[in-house]
Design a protein around this motif. Structure first.
Motif, PDB file in Angstrom:
ATOM      1  N   ALA A   1       0.837  -1.206   0.000  1.00 43.32           N
ATOM      2  CA  ALA A   1       0.000   0.000   0.000  1.00 43.32           C
ATOM      3  C   ALA A   1       0.871   1.254   0.000  1.00 43.32           C
ATOM      4  CB  ALA A   1      -0.933  -0.013   1.209  1.00 43.32           C
ATOM      5  N   ASN A   2       1.958   1.234   0.791  1.00 46.44           N
ATOM      6  CA  ASN A   2       2.872   2.374   0.824  1.00 46.44           C
ATOM      7  C   ASN A   2       3.536   2.596  -0.531  1.00 46.44           C
ATOM      8  OD1 ASN A   2       2.468   3.141   3.509  1.00 46.44           O
ATOM      9  ND2 ASN A   2       3.900   1.601   4.251  1.00 46.44           N
ATOM     10  N   LYS A   3       3.965   1.488  -1.158  1.00 43.25           N
ATOM     11  CA  LYS A   3       4.656   1.602  -2.449  1.00 43.25           C
ATOM     12  C   LYS A   3       3.723   2.134  -3.538  1.00 43.25           C
ATOM     13  CE  LYS A   3       8.099  -2.006  -1.575  1.00 43.25           C
ATOM     14  NZ  LYS A   3       8.596  -3.355  -1.961  1.00 43.25           N
ATOM     15  N   ILE A   4       2.450   1.695  -3.490  1.00 42.98           N
ATOM     16  CA  ILE A   4       1.497   2.171  -4.494  1.00 42.98           C
ATOM     17  C   ILE A   4       1.375   3.686  -4.451  1.00 42.98           C
ATOM     18  CG2 ILE A   4      -0.963   2.200  -5.103  1.00 42.98           C
ATOM     19  CD1 ILE A   4      -1.089  -0.740  -4.278  1.00 42.98           C
ATOM     20  N   ILE A   5       1.219   4.233  -3.270  1.00 40.08           N
ATOM     21  CA  ILE A   5       1.029   5.684  -3.165  1.00 40.08           C
ATOM     22  C   ILE A   5       2.349   6.437  -3.286  1.00 40.08           C
ATOM     23  CG2 ILE A   5       1.268   6.019  -0.676  1.00 40.08           C
ATOM     24  CD1 ILE A   5      -1.525   7.346  -3.037  1.00 40.08           C
ATOM     25  N   GLU A   6       3.469   5.768  -2.902  1.00 42.59           N
ATOM     26  CA  GLU A   6       4.782   6.406  -3.037  1.00 42.59           C
ATOM     27  C   GLU A   6       5.115   6.635  -4.508  1.00 42.59           C
ATOM     28  OE1 GLU A   6       7.595   4.014  -0.991  1.00 42.59           O
ATOM     29  OE2 GLU A   6       7.012   4.715   1.009  1.00 42.59           O
ATOM     30  N   THR A   7       4.725   5.691  -5.367  1.00 47.11           N
ATOM     31  CA  THR A   7       4.966   5.851  -6.803  1.00 47.11           C
ATOM     32  C   THR A   7       4.223   7.062  -7.340  1.00 47.11           C
ATOM     33  OG1 THR A   7       5.207   3.458  -7.043  1.00 47.11           O
ATOM     34  CG2 THR A   7       4.758   4.717  -9.049  1.00 47.11           C
ATOM     35  N   PHE A   8       2.984   7.233  -6.905  1.00 47.77           N
ATOM     36  CA  PHE A   8       2.196   8.386  -7.338  1.00 47.77           C
ATOM     37  C   PHE A   8       2.795   9.682  -6.798  1.00 47.77           C
ATOM     38  CE2 PHE A   8      -1.471  11.288  -6.912  1.00 47.77           C
ATOM     39  CZ  PHE A   8      -1.903  11.303  -8.235  1.00 47.77           C
ATOM     40  N   ALA A   9       3.211   9.654  -5.537  1.00 50.74           N
ATOM     41  CA  ALA A   9       3.819  10.847  -4.930  1.00 50.74           C
ATOM     42  C   ALA A   9       5.122  11.207  -5.628  1.00 50.74           C
ATOM     43  CB  ALA A   9       4.058  10.599  -3.443  1.00 50.74           C
ATOM     44  N   SER A  10       5.892  10.186  -5.998  1.00 52.16           N
ATOM     45  CA  SER A  10       7.151  10.431  -6.709  1.00 52.16           C
ATOM     46  C   SER A  10       6.888  11.073  -8.068  1.00 52.16           C
ATOM     47  CB  SER A  10       7.900   9.109  -6.880  1.00 52.16           C
ATOM     48  OG  SER A  10       9.072   9.288  -7.631  1.00 52.16           O
ATOM     49  N   GLY A  11       5.848  10.619  -8.742  1.00 48.49           N
ATOM     50  CA  GLY A  11       5.481  11.231 -10.023  1.00 48.49           C
ATOM     51  C   GLY A  11       5.085  12.686  -9.853  1.00 48.49           C
ATOM     52  N   PHE A  12       4.348  12.961  -8.782  1.00 44.32           N
ATOM     53  CA  PHE A  12       3.951  14.351  -8.497  1.00 44.32           C
ATOM     54  C   PHE A  12       5.178  15.216  -8.257  1.00 44.32           C
ATOM     55  CE2 PHE A  12       3.423  17.226  -4.831  1.00 44.32           C
ATOM     56  CZ  PHE A  12       2.714  18.239  -5.459  1.00 44.32           C
ATOM     57  N   GLN A  13       6.116  14.693  -7.468  1.00 43.17           N
ATOM     58  CA  GLN A  13       7.319  15.462  -7.150  1.00 43.17           C
ATOM     59  C   GLN A  13       8.151  15.748  -8.397  1.00 43.17           C
ATOM     60  OE1 GLN A  13       9.165  13.032  -4.191  1.00 43.17           O
ATOM     61  NE2 GLN A  13       7.638  13.484  -2.598  1.00 43.17           N
ATOM     62  N   LYS A  14       8.289  14.708  -9.249  1.00 41.65           N
ATOM     63  CA  LYS A  14       9.072  14.887 -10.474  1.00 41.65           C
ATOM     64  C   LYS A  14       8.404  15.904 -11.399  1.00 41.65           C
ATOM     65  CE  LYS A  14      11.048  10.227 -10.442  1.00 41.65           C
ATOM     66  NZ  LYS A  14      11.089   8.906 -11.112  1.00 41.65           N
ATOM     67  N   SER A  15       7.081  15.801 -11.514  1.00 41.08           N
ATOM     68  CA  SER A  15       6.358  16.735 -12.380  1.00 41.08           C
ATOM     69  C   SER A  15       6.464  18.155 -11.856  1.00 41.08           C
ATOM     70  CB  SER A  15       4.899  16.309 -12.470  1.00 41.08           C
ATOM     71  OG  SER A  15       4.162  17.215 -13.257  1.00 41.08           O
ATOM     72  N   ALA A  16       6.299  18.314 -10.553  1.00 41.68           N
ATOM     73  CA  ALA A  16       6.385  19.651  -9.965  1.00 41.68           C
ATOM     74  C   ALA A  16       7.784  20.237 -10.138  1.00 41.68           C
ATOM     75  CB  ALA A  16       6.014  19.582  -8.484  1.00 41.68           C
ATOM     76  N   LEU A  17       8.818  19.388  -9.929  1.00 42.76           N
ATOM     77  CA  LEU A  17      10.198  19.854 -10.077  1.00 42.76           C
ATOM     78  C   LEU A  17      10.486  20.257 -11.518  1.00 42.76           C
ATOM     79  CD1 LEU A  17      12.971  20.294  -8.803  1.00 42.76           C
ATOM     80  CD2 LEU A  17      13.510  17.892  -9.323  1.00 42.76           C
ATOM     81  N   ALA A  18       9.958  19.456 -12.467  1.00 44.46           N
ATOM     82  CA  ALA A  18      10.179  19.774 -13.882  1.00 44.46           C
ATOM     83  C   ALA A  18       9.511  21.098 -14.252  1.00 44.46           C
ATOM     84  CB  ALA A  18       9.641  18.643 -14.750  1.00 44.46           C
ATOM     85  N   LEU A  19       8.309  21.328 -13.739  1.00 43.91           N
ATOM     86  CA  LEU A  19       7.605  22.578 -14.037  1.00 43.91           C
ATOM     87  C   LEU A  19       8.340  23.779 -13.448  1.00 43.91           C
ATOM     88  CD1 LEU A  19       3.885  21.497 -13.465  1.00 43.91           C
ATOM     89  CD2 LEU A  19       4.932  22.143 -15.645  1.00 43.91           C
ATOM     90  N   ILE A  20       8.763  23.617 -12.205  1.00 45.34           N
ATOM     91  CA  ILE A  20       9.471  24.726 -11.554  1.00 45.34           C
ATOM     92  C   ILE A  20      10.770  25.035 -12.295  1.00 45.34           C
ATOM     93  CG2 ILE A  20      10.684  25.392  -9.446  1.00 45.34           C
ATOM     94  CD1 ILE A  20       8.543  23.807  -7.898  1.00 45.34           C
ATOM     95  N   THR A  21      11.491  23.979 -12.668  1.00 49.43           N
ATOM     96  CA  THR A  21      12.740  24.170 -13.408  1.00 49.43           C
ATOM     97  C   THR A  21      12.493  24.891 -14.725  1.00 49.43           C
ATOM     98  OG1 THR A  21      13.645  22.145 -12.436  1.00 49.43           O
ATOM     99  CG2 THR A  21      14.725  22.984 -14.413  1.00 49.43           C
ATOM    100  N   PHE A  22      11.424  24.479 -15.421  1.00 47.63           N
ATOM    101  CA  PHE A  22      11.089  25.117 -16.701  1.00 47.63           C
ATOM    102  C   PHE A  22      10.774  26.598 -16.508  1.00 47.63           C
ATOM    103  CE2 PHE A  22       7.602  26.486 -19.495  1.00 47.63           C
ATOM    104  CZ  PHE A  22       8.259  26.456 -20.711  1.00 47.63           C
ATOM    105  N   TYR A  23       9.942  26.917 -15.550  1.00 45.32           N
ATOM    106  CA  TYR A  23       9.537  28.309 -15.343  1.00 45.32           C
ATOM    107  C   TYR A  23      10.704  29.157 -14.853  1.00 45.32           C
ATOM    108  CZ  TYR A  23       4.572  28.006 -16.346  1.00 45.32           C
ATOM    109  OH  TYR A  23       3.378  27.875 -17.003  1.00 45.32           O
ATOM    110  N   VAL A  24      11.568  28.546 -14.030  1.00 44.55           N
ATOM    111  CA  VAL A  24      12.737  29.298 -13.553  1.00 44.55           C
ATOM    112  C   VAL A  24      13.658  29.645 -14.710  1.00 44.55           C
ATOM    113  CG1 VAL A  24      14.862  29.123 -12.188  1.00 44.55           C
ATOM    114  CG2 VAL A  24      12.681  28.460 -11.194  1.00 44.55           C
ATOM    115  N   SER A  25      13.951  28.654 -15.547  1.00 42.97           N
ATOM    116  CA  SER A  25      14.889  28.874 -16.645  1.00 42.97           C
ATOM    117  C   SER A  25      14.294  29.694 -17.770  1.00 42.97           C
ATOM    118  CB  SER A  25      15.368  27.522 -17.195  1.00 42.97           C
ATOM    119  OG  SER A  25      14.260  26.786 -17.705  1.00 42.97           O
TER     120      SER A  25
END
Length: 500
Positions: free
Chosen positions: A343-367
Motif C-alpha cells: 500500500a505504501n509503495k502504491i502511493i509512493e509511486t504516485f507521490a514520486s510522479g507528483f514530485q518529479k512533475s512539480a520539479l520539472a515545471l518549476i525548473t522550466f519556469y525558472v529557466s
C-alpha cells in the motif's frame, strides 16, 4: 385411550386368538369363542368414547357362516346390539368370531398403540428394513413421533421416538435432525438414505428403558446406523448390512444385523466424530483406527479399545496441527505486513510522479521566465505568444502525466484488493472461515490500507491539480498583461503597411 382387551371381555368370557397385528397405521385382532354375551349399550359406549377421535374403529361379529354384523364409531350402538341379539338368539352351536380393526391417523406426530405387546411382537417379526420403513412412515416429515400407549410398562424415549402413556406429558425440542443427516452425504455413501434417513441417536434410548425386547431392537438399530455413519459405503437388504471401510486397511463384508451383537463402542466413536471439530479429519482418523481393530477381517466385532486408540491418535494429530496452525498464523501475519508495504509503495509511486512533475515545471519556469525577468527587470518580451503556448503545452503534458499516474494507482489498488481476496480464499482449505476472520481482525488492517491509499491519492491529486491550475492561470494572466499589447501593436503595424 383404553386397552383393547376391555372391549373384548364385554363380549367374551373365554376366547382364542386367531390373528393379531399392530403397526403404525393399523391395529387388527381376530378372535373366536363358543359363546357370546350381549354387553350393556352404556358400558360399551363408555369404552368406545375413549378411543381417540383421530382413529377409526370397525367391529365385526360373525356367527358361523352367516353374514356379519358390523359396527363403526359412526353407527348407533343400540341398533347394533339389537341386531346382534336377534342373530345370537337364532344361532345353534356355530363358532362366534369377533374382529376389531382400527385404522390409525398420525395427528401432529402422535400415533396410538392399543396393545404394546402386539406392537412389539409385530416389529420383531419383521426384517430390519421393514422396521425402518415403519419408523420412517411414522416420523414422516416431522422431527419426531410420539407413540401413545396406555399398556406400556414404562415410559421410555430416544431423541426422536417417544413411547408414553400420555402424549400431553411430552415436551419435544427441535434436535435439528435434517442438518445432521446431511453430514452423512459429505463423508459416506448409504444407498438407502433417501428411504431410511435416520441418525444413530434416533434409536438410542435415553434414561430408563422399557424392560422389554424392544430395547434390544432399538439398540440394534442404533448400532446399525453408527456403522453406516462411520463406514465409507453401506447398504441394507432385509436383515443384511453390506459395508466397506477404507482406512489403513480396506475391508469389505456383510453382517446379519438382526442376529449380531450390538457393540456400544461404535456409537461412542460416532458421537465423537460428528459432534464438533473437523468432520473430514476426524472420520478419516476413526476409519484408520477401526480398520486395525477388527477381531476378524470382514466381521463387525472390534477388539481392544478402538475409541481409546482414536483419542490417543487424535491428540498426536492435534499437536502436529497446532504447530502447523501457528506457522500458518505467522505466515498470514507476515503477509499482512507485506500488504501494508505494498500500500505504501502504491502511493509512493504516485507521490514520486507528483514530485518529479512539480520539479520539472518549476525548473522550466525558472529557466524560461524568472531568470529572464530578473535579468531584464520587467515582464516585457518574456511572455511572448511562443513562450506562452510552450508553457501551456508543458502544463498539458504534466496534466496528461497526472491522469496516467492516477489511472495506474487505481489499477494497482484493484490488484491489491484481488490479491488480498485470493490470499483469504487459499487459506479456506486449511482454516475455518471464522478463524481466518479472527486472524485478519475482520480485515481491519486491509481496510486501513485501502483508506490510506485513497486519502493519499486524494491529497496528492488536489496538490497536483492545484499547482497546474495556478501555473496555467499565472501564465495566462501575465501573457494577457504583458504580451497581448505587443501582439496588438504588431497587428496594427501590419495593417498600416498594407493600408499605405
Amino acid at each position: 385411550m383404553i386397552p383393547i382387551d376391555k372391549i373384548i371381555k364385554l363380549f367374551f368370557a373365554e376366547f382364542s386368538k386367531i390373528k393379531e397385528i399392530e403397526n403404525d397405521f393399523l391395529f387388527e385382532i381376530e378372535l373366536s369363542s363358543s359363546s357370546i354375551v350381549i354387553p350393556d349399550a352404556e358400558n360399551l359406549s363408555n369404552l368406545l368414547t375413549l378411543i381417540p377421535q383421530r382413529d377409526n374403529l370397525l367391529l365385526t361379529i360373525r356367527i358361523g357362516e352367516s353374514s356379519a354384523s358390523f359396527y363403526s364409531l359412526q353407527n348407533n350402538i343400540v341398533s347394533f346390539l339389537e341386531e346382534l341379539s336377534t342373530v345370537v338368539a337364532h344361532r345353534d352351536d356355530e363358532t362366534i368370531s369377533l374382529s376389531i380393526t382400527i385404522t390409525k391417523n398420525n395427528s401432529l406426530g402422535v400415533i396410538s398403540i392399543y396393545d404394546f405387546t402386539i406392537f412389539r411382537c409385530t416389529l420383531e417379526s419383521l426384517s430390519i428394513t421393514q422396521v425402518l420403513h415403519i419408523f420412517k412412515r411414522a416420523i414422516g416429515n416431522l422431527q419426531s413421533v410420539i407413540f401413545e400407549c396406555p399398556s406400556i410398562p414404562n415410559n421410555f424415549q430416544t431423541q426422536t421416538i417417544f413411547f408414553t402413556s400420555k402424549a400431553q406429558s411430552i415436551i419435544i425440542s427441535d434436535n435439528n435432525r435434517l442438518t445432521r443427516i446431511d453430514k452423512l452425504k459429505q463423508v459416506a455413501h448409504f444407498s438407502e438414505l433417501s428411504t431410511c434417513p435416520f441418525l444413530p441417536e434416533d434409536f438410542k434410548i435415553i434414561g430408563s428403558k422399557s424392560g422389554t425386547s424392544i430395547d434390544d431392537l432399538l439398540e440394534r438399530l442404533s448400532f446399525l446406523y453408527s456403522i453406516i455413519y462411520l463406514f465409507d459405503i453401506t447398504s441394507i437388504s432385509d436383515n443384511t448390512l453390506n459395508y466397506k471401510i477404507n482406512g489403513y486397511k480396506s475391508i469389505a463384508g456383510s453382517s446379519d444385523i438382526k442376529n449380531s451383537i450390538p457393540q456400544e463402542e461404535y456409537f461412542i466413536i460416532y458421537s465423537w466424530v460428528f459432534n464438533g471439530g473437523n468432520l473430514i479429519d476426524k472420520i478419516g482418523l476413526a476409519r484408520n483406527i477401526i480398520s486395525l481393530h477388527f477381531e476378524i477381517a470382514g466381521m463387525l466385532l472390534l477388539k481392544g479399545n478402538a475409541f481409546q486408540s482414536i483419542q490417543s491418535s487424535y491428540k498426536v494429530y492435534e499437536k502436529q496441527n497446532i504447530k502447523q496452525y501457528i506457522e500458518i498464523r505467522n505466515k498470514i501475519s507476515d503477509q499482512l505486513l507485506e500488504y501494508g508495504n505494498r500500500a505504501n509503495k502504491i502511493i509512493e509511486t504516485f507521490a514520486s510522479g507528483f514530485q518529479k512533475s512539480a520539479l520539472a515545471l518549476i525548473t522550466f519556469y525558472v529557466s524560461a521566465f524568472i531568470l529572464r525577468v530578473l535579468g531584464s527587470g520587467n515582464f516585457l518580451n518574456v511572455f511572448t505568444p511562443d513562450a506562452t503556448v510552450l508553457s501551456i503545452a508543458f502544463l498539458g503534458g504534466s496534466l496528461l502525466y497526472f491522469f496516467v499516474s492516477r489511472w495506474e494507482v487505481k489499477e494497482q489498488r484493484k490488484r491489491f484488493i484481488n490479491s488480498y481476496t485470493n490470499m483469504k480464499q487459499r487459506y479456506t482449505d486449511l482454516l475455518d472461515e471464522a478463524d481466518i476472520k479472527k486472524i485478519l481482525n475482520n480485515d481491519k488492517e486491509f481496510n486501513e490500507d485501502l483508506g490510506f491509499i485513497d486519502q493519499k491519492l486524494k491529497v496528492y491529486s488536489w496538490m497536483w491539480g492545484g499547482i497546474l491550475t495556478i501555473l496555467f492561470l499565472a501564465t495566462l494572466v501575465l501573457f494577457l498583461l504583458y504580451g497581448l499589447h505587443k501582439l496588438l501593436n504588431l497587428i496594427q503595424i501590419l495593417f498600416m503597411i498594407n493600408f499605405f
